[in-house]
Design a protein around this motif. Structure first.
Motif, short mmCIF file in Angstrom:
data_model
loop_
_atom_site.label_atom_id
_atom_site.label_comp_id
_atom_site.label_asym_id
_atom_site.label_seq_id
_atom_site.Cartn_x
_atom_site.Cartn_y
_atom_site.Cartn_z
N GLN A 85 -13.19 -4.80 -12.10
CA GLN A 85 -11.81 -5.28 -12.21
C GLN A 85 -10.84 -4.14 -11.89
OE1 GLN A 85 -10.90 -7.27 -15.91
NE2 GLN A 85 -8.73 -6.77 -15.77
N ARG A 86 -9.79 -4.46 -11.10
CA ARG A 86 -8.81 -3.44 -10.72
C ARG A 86 -7.87 -3.16 -11.88
NH1 ARG A 86 -5.16 -4.33 -5.47
NH2 ARG A 86 -3.74 -5.41 -6.91
N CYS A 87 -7.73 -1.88 -12.19
CA CYS A 87 -6.85 -1.45 -13.27
C CYS A 87 -5.57 -0.79 -12.77
CB CYS A 87 -7.59 -0.49 -14.20
SG CYS A 87 -8.89 -1.27 -15.18
N ALA A 88 -5.61 -0.21 -11.57
CA ALA A 88 -4.43 0.44 -11.01
C ALA A 88 -4.57 0.51 -9.49
CB ALA A 88 -4.25 1.84 -11.60
N LEU A 89 -3.44 0.74 -8.83
CA LEU A 89 -3.44 0.82 -7.38
C LEU A 89 -2.59 2.01 -6.95
CD1 LEU A 89 -4.28 -0.52 -4.67
CD2 LEU A 89 -2.08 -1.75 -4.75
N ILE A 90 -3.17 2.84 -6.08
CA ILE A 90 -2.45 3.98 -5.48
C ILE A 90 -1.87 3.52 -4.15
CG2 ILE A 90 -2.76 6.30 -4.54
CD1 ILE A 90 -4.89 6.77 -6.65
N ASP A 91 -0.71 4.05 -3.80
CA ASP A 91 -0.04 3.68 -2.55
C ASP A 91 -1.03 3.76 -1.37
OD1 ASP A 91 1.71 3.11 -0.56
OD2 ASP A 91 2.95 4.91 -0.81
N GLN A 92 -1.24 2.62 -0.71
CA GLN A 92 -2.26 2.53 0.33
C GLN A 92 -1.74 2.87 1.73
OE1 GLN A 92 -3.74 -1.50 -0.09
NE2 GLN A 92 -5.43 -0.79 -1.40
N ARG A 93 -0.43 2.98 1.92
CA ARG A 93 0.11 3.14 3.27
C ARG A 93 -0.44 4.35 4.01
NH1 ARG A 93 6.35 2.77 1.95
NH2 ARG A 93 5.56 4.03 0.21
N PRO A 94 -0.48 5.54 3.43
CA PRO A 94 -1.04 6.68 4.18
C PRO A 94 -2.50 6.47 4.57
CG PRO A 94 0.17 7.43 2.24
CD PRO A 94 0.01 5.96 2.09
N TYR A 95 -3.23 5.80 3.72
CA TYR A 95 -4.66 5.62 3.98
C TYR A 95 -4.89 4.50 5.00
CZ TYR A 95 -4.88 8.62 -0.06
OH TYR A 95 -4.71 9.68 -0.92
N ARG A 96 -4.00 3.54 5.05
CA ARG A 96 -4.10 2.51 6.11
C ARG A 96 -3.78 3.13 7.48
NH1 ARG A 96 -5.01 -2.47 4.45
NH2 ARG A 96 -4.49 -3.08 2.29
N VAL A 97 -2.80 4.02 7.52
CA VAL A 97 -2.49 4.71 8.77
C VAL A 97 -3.69 5.53 9.24
CG1 VAL A 97 -1.06 6.51 9.80
CG2 VAL A 97 -0.01 4.76 8.36
N ALA A 98 -4.31 6.25 8.28
CA ALA A 98 -5.49 7.05 8.63
C ALA A 98 -6.63 6.16 9.11
CB ALA A 98 -5.93 7.88 7.44
N LEU A 99 -6.77 4.98 8.50
CA LEU A 99 -7.82 4.05 8.93
C LEU A 99 -7.54 3.53 10.34
CD1 LEU A 99 -10.36 2.41 8.18
CD2 LEU A 99 -8.82 0.65 7.27
N ASP A 100 -6.30 3.18 10.61
CA ASP A 100 -5.95 2.70 11.96
C ASP A 100 -6.17 3.79 13.00
OD1 ASP A 100 -5.27 0.30 10.84
OD2 ASP A 100 -3.11 0.73 10.73
N GLN A 101 -5.83 5.02 12.67
CA GLN A 101 -6.05 6.12 13.59
C GLN A 101 -7.53 6.33 13.87
OE1 GLN A 101 -3.59 8.12 15.14
NE2 GLN A 101 -5.39 8.78 16.33
N ALA A 102 -8.34 6.26 12.82
CA ALA A 102 -9.78 6.42 13.00
C ALA A 102 -10.36 5.28 13.84
CB ALA A 102 -10.47 6.47 11.64
#
Length: 392
Positions: A85-102
């Motif tokens: 179960q998810r308890c917290a969420l860290i800002d995903q935007r930088p990691y989505r950018v890194a994923l798109d770049q990869a």
């Protein structure tokens, strides 16, 4: 000379009269001049005392692998959570950018492979064509060698592209993992006992993983971590009965059992203690993590043992100090009133509970009254000193 003999006879007679008088006074002493207590059958329990803290049996520290600001909090104090179960969420935007770049890098590498495979196919056909024309003189040896070199370079380039694609795939997987780690999930079923972050707070996992949540796996099974001194830990064994109280419920005694004796010493200001773990059932959830427990571990017990007060082993009506009792068996002595006279009786002793001591052998029977003090003696305050065992 005759006068000296007469004086000597008078002196001897005086000493004899004093000795007879002392003997008469001793034998005629009132039995009420002593405080006595009966030897009786009682249940003796020898125990050690310690202090400790109540803790969950399993408590999980939930941290973060990646850094960034917290954008969501889905678990709070006392929240029951399930594994995953998810308890917290860290800002995903930088990691989505890194994923798109990869992902884009992988696609570029795959396109390059397609191009280089076409070049390989071309150089292979040229090499095969020109190789057969060297014998006829239509193609020079130098040109044929050059075609072979181009063909081998094209093969190497294709292998390099394949390796690059493998690297790009690994980078894409790493970017996906980092993105997944932005969701802080519970690794176990349990209850959140601590929350250390709020929305908007930035967590940094660069040097040390921060603890965001503490999740207790099962609060119905608790343990007490008791600090037992090195002088007492020798008598503690796994499986021994234990009981303790907490300040929240002073009138209630909780029962437990020694589950573990941890061998790692804890030294504070040259005082050595050991952690003794006591398992306890907490089905009604009355015990909360962190409560201070006053623990009593039963190390030995006797049911229906013949016992006398400990003071009886120390008291000597003649004024001489008796042997100090101990929990080890050995020959001791108590004084018993028989025919209105104190009589010394040899006994063997067993365990003691700090108040009474077990009599394991000797000429002592239940109901015999043992001497524990003198009647009418006064303490430092001037009040008559009364034995705590007078009403034994």
């Amino acid at each position: 000379m005759q006068n000296q003999k007469t004086i000597g006879l008078f002196a001897v007679a005086a000493v004899a009269l004093l000795a007879l008088g002392a003997t008469w006074l001793w034998r005629g002493r009132d039995p009420g001049a002593f405080v006595t207590a009966p030897a009786a059958r009682v249940d003796l329990v020898r125990a050690i005392s310690a202090t400790g803290a109540v803790n969950p049996v399993v408590i999980v520290q939930v941290g973060t692998y990646v850094s960034g600001p917290i954008t969501e909090i889905n678990c709070d104090f006392n929240t029951e959570v399930a594994a995953g179960q998810r308890c917290a969420l860290i800002d995903q935007r930088p990691y989505r950018v890194a994923l798109d770049q990869a992902r884009a890098n992988l696609e570029a590498a795959e396109a390059q492979l397609v191009k280089d495979r076409a070049s390989l196919d071309y150089t292979r056909r040229v090499h095969e064509s020109n190789r057969g024309m060297v014998e006829t003189g239509a193609v020079s040896r130098r040109e044929a060698d050059n075609d072979l070199s181009n063909y081998e370079q094209a093969q190497a380039q294709v292998k390099l592209d394949e390796a690059t694609i493998a690297q790009r795939k690994a980078a894409l997987d790493a970017a996906q993992v980092n993105l997944d780690y932005t969701e802080i999930v519970s690794p176990v079923d349990g209850i959140v006992v601590a929350r250390n972050v709020d929305v908007g707070q930035t967590v940094a996992a660069s040097f040390q993983t921060p603890t965001l949540f503490l999740i207790a796996r099962d609060l119905t099974k608790m343990q007490v971590d008791a600090s037992v001194s090195e002088s007492d830990v020798g008598g503690v064994k796994v499986g021994q009965r234990a009981e303790f109280t907490v300040e929240a419920f002073p009138a209630r005694t909780f029962a437990g059992q020694v589950a573990q004796i941890r061998q790692a010493p804890i030294t504070v200001q040259n005082v050595v203690t050991y952690d003794v773990v006591i398992g306890v059932d907490n089905g009604d959830l009355a015990l909360l993590p962190g409560m201070t427990a006053n623990v009593r571990v039963v190390t030995d017990e006797r049911d229906g043992a013949l016992a006398v007060p400990l003071q009886a082993l120390r008291f000597d009506p003649r004024g001489a100090a008796g042997d100090h009792p101990s929990a080890q068996s050995g020959a001791k002595q108590v004084w018993v009133m028989r025919d209105s006279e104190p009589v010394a009786v040899a006994v063997q002793v067993g365990i003691d509970d700090g108040t009474s001591v077990e009599i394991t052998g000797g000429d002592l029977q239940a109901g015999d009254r043992v001497l524990v003090d003198r009647a009418g003696q006064r303490g430092r305050s001037g009040e008559p000193r009364r034995s705590p065992f007078a009403a034994f």
